[in-house]
Design a protein around this motif. Sequence first.
Motif, mmCIF file in Angstrom:
data_model
loop_
_atom_site.group_PDB
_atom_site.id
_atom_site.type_symbol
_atom_site.label_atom_id
_atom_site.label_comp_id
_atom_site.label_asym_id
_atom_site.label_seq_id
_atom_site.Cartn_x
_atom_site.Cartn_y
_atom_site.Cartn_z
ATOM 1 N N PRO A 15 0.730 -1.392 -0.030
ATOM 2 C CA PRO A 15 -0.020 0.025 0.074
ATOM 3 C C PRO A 15 0.972 1.195 -0.009
ATOM 4 O O PRO A 15 0.447 2.184 -0.532
ATOM 5 C CB PRO A 15 -0.912 0.047 1.285
ATOM 6 C CG PRO A 15 -0.183 -1.235 1.989
ATOM 7 C CD PRO A 15 0.607 -2.222 1.203
ATOM 8 N N ARG A 18 1.478 2.216 -3.503
ATOM 9 C CA ARG A 18 0.099 2.706 -4.231
ATOM 10 C C ARG A 18 -1.007 3.588 -3.649
ATOM 11 O O ARG A 18 -1.583 4.443 -4.173
ATOM 12 C CB ARG A 18 -0.668 1.543 -4.685
ATOM 13 C CG ARG A 18 -1.242 0.516 -3.689
ATOM 14 C CD ARG A 18 -2.281 -0.294 -4.292
ATOM 15 N NE ARG A 18 -3.167 -0.659 -3.147
ATOM 16 C CZ ARG A 18 -2.904 -1.765 -2.313
ATOM 17 N NH1 ARG A 18 -1.932 -2.661 -2.786
ATOM 18 N NH2 ARG A 18 -3.692 -2.213 -1.151
ATOM 19 N N ASP A 19 -0.990 3.582 -2.378
ATOM 20 C CA ASP A 19 -2.027 4.519 -1.660
ATOM 21 C C ASP A 19 -1.506 5.746 -0.840
ATOM 22 O O ASP A 19 -2.316 6.292 -0.566
ATOM 23 C CB ASP A 19 -2.654 3.470 -0.627
ATOM 24 C CG ASP A 19 -3.565 2.601 -1.429
ATOM 25 O OD1 ASP A 19 -4.389 2.760 -2.343
ATOM 26 O OD2 ASP A 19 -3.641 1.380 -0.702
ATOM 27 N N TYR A 20 -0.145 5.671 -0.571
ATOM 28 C CA TYR A 20 0.448 6.951 0.126
ATOM 29 C C TYR A 20 1.956 6.813 0.013
ATOM 30 O O TYR A 20 2.470 5.878 -0.155
ATOM 31 C CB TYR A 20 -0.051 6.811 1.582
ATOM 32 C CG TYR A 20 0.378 5.660 2.321
ATOM 33 C CD1 TYR A 20 1.637 5.640 3.147
ATOM 34 C CD2 TYR A 20 -0.414 4.474 2.417
ATOM 35 C CE1 TYR A 20 2.237 4.644 3.907
ATOM 36 C CE2 TYR A 20 0.143 3.451 3.271
ATOM 37 C CZ TYR A 20 1.213 3.414 3.884
ATOM 38 O OH TYR A 20 1.493 2.320 4.658
ATOM 39 N N HIS A 50 -7.483 3.882 6.918
ATOM 40 C CA HIS A 50 -7.646 2.424 6.465
ATOM 41 C C HIS A 50 -8.267 1.461 7.541
ATOM 42 O O HIS A 50 -8.286 1.986 8.782
ATOM 43 C CB HIS A 50 -6.380 1.915 5.692
ATOM 44 C CG HIS A 50 -5.167 1.624 6.734
ATOM 45 N ND1 HIS A 50 -4.673 2.838 7.338
ATOM 46 C CD2 HIS A 50 -4.711 0.520 7.193
ATOM 47 C CE1 HIS A 50 -3.634 2.364 8.239
ATOM 48 N NE2 HIS A 50 -3.707 1.066 8.557
ATOM 49 N N ARG A 117 -7.427 -1.908 3.602
ATOM 50 C CA ARG A 117 -8.349 -1.301 2.794
ATOM 51 C C ARG A 117 -8.392 0.229 3.093
ATOM 52 O O ARG A 117 -8.955 0.760 4.112
ATOM 53 C CB ARG A 117 -9.791 -1.901 3.326
ATOM 54 C CG ARG A 117 -9.671 -3.305 3.011
ATOM 55 C CD ARG A 117 -10.941 -4.069 2.585
ATOM 56 N NE ARG A 117 -11.035 -5.147 2.077
ATOM 57 C CZ ARG A 117 -11.954 -6.320 2.301
ATOM 58 N NH1 ARG A 117 -13.037 -5.841 3.168
ATOM 59 N NH2 ARG A 117 -11.685 -7.526 2.163
ATOM 60 N N ARG A 118 -8.142 0.964 1.981
ATOM 61 C CA ARG A 118 -8.267 2.248 2.331
ATOM 62 C C ARG A 118 -9.716 2.965 2.300
ATOM 63 O O ARG A 118 -10.555 2.396 1.862
ATOM 64 C CB ARG A 118 -7.787 3.106 1.112
ATOM 65 C CG ARG A 118 -7.571 4.391 0.936
ATOM 66 C CD ARG A 118 -6.494 5.074 1.531
ATOM 67 N NE ARG A 118 -6.373 6.738 1.812
ATOM 68 C CZ ARG A 118 -6.306 7.310 0.950
ATOM 69 N NH1 ARG A 118 -5.613 7.001 -0.326
ATOM 70 N NH2 ARG A 118 -6.402 8.544 1.095
ATOM 71 N N PRO A 120 -10.979 6.346 1.887
ATOM 72 C CA PRO A 120 -10.971 7.801 1.630
ATOM 73 C C PRO A 120 -11.857 8.622 1.982
ATOM 74 O O PRO A 120 -11.743 10.008 2.038
ATOM 75 C CB PRO A 120 -10.762 7.762 -0.032
ATOM 76 C CG PRO A 120 -11.428 6.415 -0.520
ATOM 77 C CD PRO A 120 -11.243 5.678 0.694
#
Length: 124
Positions: A15, A18-20, A50, A117-118, A120
């Motif tokens: 993650p 890809r997410d942060y 998350h 699991r992000r 947002p």
Amino acid sequence: MGARLGARDDANDRPWQRDYTIKQTLVIAETPELRVIDQTLAPGQCVPWHLHPDNDDLFICLRGTFEIHEINPDRTTVLKALERHLVPKREPHMVVNVSNDDCQLLTVQGPGAYDFRRLPKLDA
């Protein structure tokens, strides 16, 4: 399967790729049921909201200070060097460095299959 020290997988398994973005993330050890990561956050950086459906997060502050924000119940936990805090599976949370210096934390994730699991909608 034994621990994969310093293992690297594709970006879909990571993650922080890809997410942060944070200053540094090192995978110390990893099995299908347990992950240990060493993370450094620069001032103002965060791991966004998350949850993990099947594993707990045990946070241990190695240096500096950081905050863990949670809901259900709504609370903020401040960790300093050598303090720890457990976030149970399925509990939304975020980690943020609100200090003026880098902070370093060790996160033990498990037992259970890892899934980031992000959330947002909570970033506002």
